[in-house]
Design an enzyme around this catalytic site. Structure first.
Site, PDB file in Angstrom:
ATOM      1  N   ASP A   1      76.907  11.838  75.473  1.00 44.20           N
ATOM      2  CA  ASP A   1      77.277  12.518  76.715  1.00 44.20           C
ATOM      3  C   ASP A   1      78.680  12.220  77.197  1.00 44.20           C
ATOM      4  OD1 ASP A   1      76.426  10.234  79.116  1.00 44.20           O
ATOM      5  OD2 ASP A   1      75.520  10.063  77.157  1.00 44.20           O
TER       6      ASP A   1
ATOM      7  N   ASP B   1      76.513   5.581  77.192  1.00 43.76           N
ATOM      8  CA  ASP B   1      76.171   6.765  77.976  1.00 43.76           C
ATOM      9  C   ASP B   1      76.403   6.507  79.467  1.00 43.76           C
ATOM     10  OD1 ASP B   1      74.030   4.898  77.825  1.00 43.76           O
ATOM     11  OD2 ASP B   1      72.669   6.369  78.698  1.00 43.76           O
ATOM     12  N   GLU B   2      76.562   7.588  80.197  1.00 50.19           N
ATOM     13  CA  GLU B   2      76.600   7.586  81.661  1.00 50.19           C
ATOM     14  C   GLU B   2      77.539   6.538  82.257  1.00 50.19           C
ATOM     15  OE1 GLU B   2      72.271   9.514  82.673  1.00 50.19           O
ATOM     16  OE2 GLU B   2      72.354   7.325  82.547  1.00 50.19           O
ATOM     17  N   ALA B   3      78.740   6.469  81.714  1.00 51.25           N
ATOM     18  CA  ALA B   3      79.794   5.629  82.300  1.00 51.25           C
ATOM     19  C   ALA B   3      80.538   6.508  83.304  1.00 51.25           C
ATOM     20  CB  ALA B   3      80.725   5.098  81.220  1.00 51.25           C
TER      21      ALA B   3
ATOM     22  N   HIS C   1      76.099   1.233  81.809  1.00 55.93           N
ATOM     23  CA  HIS C   1      74.755   0.642  81.894  1.00 55.93           C
ATOM     24  C   HIS C   1      74.747  -0.853  81.564  1.00 55.93           C
ATOM     25  CE1 HIS C   1      72.496   4.022  83.143  1.00 55.93           C
ATOM     26  NE2 HIS C   1      72.757   4.747  82.080  1.00 55.93           N
TER      27      HIS C   1
END
Length: 608
Positions: free
Chosen positions: A318, A264-266, A206
């Site tokens: 996550d 998160d969300e890499a 992000h």
């Protein structure tokens, strides 16, 4: 008199010695098997059941102990299985663990307010996502006062491009970015309200807000996706460290008890050339997972060095949940990072017992994370309060079921309010649209473990100055409330849908438009001018109705948002209707000027 207790055995011995011994042996074996099975079952149940609670004194003692900081060099994610010797490698021989010198620039300075020790959630934190629709300062301060009045203990501030970046970061800040004085006003008000402020700086994924630029392409993991930092590129990582330095410098005098490093969300990492070189140099045992974990460890250590040894470092869970637990253990990540476990679904469907158990093996504590807005679907612009209410109520059940697995329990809950799903996405529910939900979800957390919905709704309504508080789909919670932003909420969530429904209904049943102003008429320039004099006033009346509501909405938002935000919001959520109506007006006026019309048949072809 013959002893009856031994007589059967004596008789057996005399009559059938071998058969008797065999039968008795089988009896003992059977009883032994049953007893062993029972013991194994008990051991299994006690090991899989959440770990027993600990005393508050023990909890306090553990939380007050200063953790030994650990500095890690980097490594990377799994393409091959991890050798068993990874887990068994001693700390002494581990080349990725070292002892740094941690400087303390400022005391942690937790706010002096009544303690919530012993409460269900001892920290109740409200998230403000500033990467979309950032509020004007006065409106922001009003929101801080509202949540402080409601009982929140802190805020999570995700500055992104709204921070007053300087130096090499200055060129990337938003054109509406807050000034230094603005940030001081926000942080000072939070301190006066006794709210802990947790800065959030994304340090892994992000990072679209800075990687989207041409000059930053070289620092992406994958050139096609400006999301994840090339972890092996030291120059790129230095940009992240500079973000931390500047945010810490600004926040330090107000106290930084917690610091959130995002992560998160890499979705893709370990593919840029520098990362591949890093993997090759540092060995293949851990692959890309070790690279990511070592990066997180190094960044967490860097943040503590810049702030204080007592500052707690937070990171979203996550990515951590998918990494090999043995690597996490070997890098001692649990000594420095507290995972923030998020699930915004109604029934907490993305989490299960195994995830909590695995996290608890390496992390002695965790935070829960629910949502009050921005987590329904990416383009949601209206607030469905019941969805978020259900999410927050089910987090109570989840905490009750899972907390005892963690040595130090839960630290609290962060109730998130996302403004975009990521920097490149459109806006979702804005702050005035989500305020009622924010206050309700906060009351649910503060009243936990109580499940009395009527009480929490009544408390939320009272804080908002509402006459009643109804939770019914996307209907507004009340026709009358007294909080800043309520007018915007009513106009957008009530008046606009009613207007659009009425306009579409009128357009759909107008025979003149259907017969002489449809897409066929407009494309091939064939229409009956006689009907234009009836169509045009009709559509213009609809335009006037639309513009009245748009103007009212803009006026209601003027004190809340910057002009650019208002324009973006109107374009995304009302623009299509505006274009539709003005398109009708323009086309009717154009067609009305025609005095000759083409011969049939027209060369109609399917447009690709």
């Amino acid at each position: 008199m013959e002893n009856n207790t031994v007589l059967p055995f004596i008789k057996c011995k005399k009559m059938f010695p071998i058969r008797c011994i065999r039968r008795r042996s089988m009896d003992f074996i059977l009883k032994g098997v049953i007893l062993t099975t029972i013991c194994l079952f008990i051991v299994h149940m006690t090991s899989s059941y959440p770990r027993g609670g600990i005393s508050q004194r023990s909890l306090d003692s553990m939380q007050n102990q200063q953790q030994t900081p650990v500095l890690v060099k980097k490594r990377e994610n799994f393409e091959e299985s991890i050798d068993s010797n990874v887990e068994q490698q001693s700390k002494k021989d581990n080349p990725f663990v070292a002892q740094p010198t941690v400087k303390s620039l400022q005391p942690v300075a937790k706010m002096d307010r009544p303690s919530r020790e012993g409460e269900f959630y001892k920290n109740v934190v409200i998230h403000f996502d500033l990467k979309g629709a950032p509020p004007k300062v006065d409106y922001f301060l009003e929101m801080l006062r509202l949540i402080a009045k409601g009982g929140a203990t802190g805020i999570l501030l995700e500055w992104e491009d709204m921070f007053p970046w300087t130096g090499k970061l200055e060129q990337f800040k938003n054109t509406d970015a807050y000034s230094d004085a603005d940030v001081d006003s926000i942080l000072n008000e939070a301190r006066n309200l006794k709210l802990d402020v947790i800065p959030l700086v994304q340090t892994f994924g992000h990072l679209e807000w800075i990687l989207k630029y041409e000059e930053m392409r070289k620092f992406r993991e994958n050139d096609a996706y400006p999301q994840v930092l090339c972890l092996g590129n030291e120059e790129g990582v230095e940009y992240v460290k500079e973000m931390i330095r500047q945010v810490v410098k600004k926040h330090s005098k107000y106290g930084i008890p917690f610091f959130h490093i995002g992560a998160d969300e890499a979705f893709e990492f370990g593919v840029c050339q520098e990362s591949l070189d890093w993997i090759k140099k540092n060995g293949k045992t851990g692959g890309k997972q070790l690279l990511a974990l070592a990066h997180l460890k190094a960044i967490a250590e860097f943040a503590k060095q810049e702030i204080s040894a007592d500052t707690q470092i937070l990171a979203w869970h996550d990515m951590l949940k998918d990494f090999d637990p043995r690597l996490i253990k070997n890098l001692e990540l649990g000594q420095i990072v507290q995972p923030v476990v998020w699930d915004y679904s109604e029934n907490i469907v993305t989490l299960n017992d195994y995830i909590f158990s695995t996290l608890a093996d390496n992390f002695p504590t965790m935070w829960a994370s629910s949502a009050y807005k921005g987590a329904n679907y990416p383009s949601a612009s209206t607030s469905e309060v019941r969805h978020y209410e259900t999410n927050n109520r089910n987090w109570i059940k989840t905490k009750q079921a899972q907390e005892r697995k963690f040595k130090n329990g839960f630290q609290g809950i962060i109730i998130t309010g996302w403004q975009r799903y990521d920097h490149l996405a459109g806006l979702c529910e804005t702050l005035p649209i989500g305020t009622a939900s924010m206050i309700l979800q906060m009351q649910i957390a503060l009243n936990a473990p109580s499940s009395d919905m009527e009480t929490t709704r009544r408390q939320a309504g009272k804080l908002l100055g509402c006459q009643g508080f109804n939770v019914d789909g996307v209907n507004i919670v009340s026709n009358q409330c007294n909080y800043k932003g309520f007018q915007t909420y009513v106009i957008y969530q009530s008046e606009v849908p009613n207007l659009f429904s009425r306009i579409n209904g009128e357009l759909g049943k107008n025979h003149h438009l259907m017969g002489w102003a449809n897409r066929y008429n407009k494309k091939y320039n064939i229409s009956q001018n006689w009907y234009h004099k009836e169509m045009l006033p009709f559509v213009q009346s609809l335009v006037q109705q639309y513009e009245r509501v748009e103007n009212d909405l803009r006026a209601s938002m003027k004190d809340l948002f910057f002009d650019n935000t208002i324009d973006e919001f109107i374009y995304e959520n009302l623009g299509e209707m505006s274009e539709k109506l003005h398109g009708y007006v323009d086309e009717i006026q154009r067609l009305d000027k025609l005095r000759a019309w083409p011969k049939r048949h027209f060369p109609i072809r399917k447009e690709l």
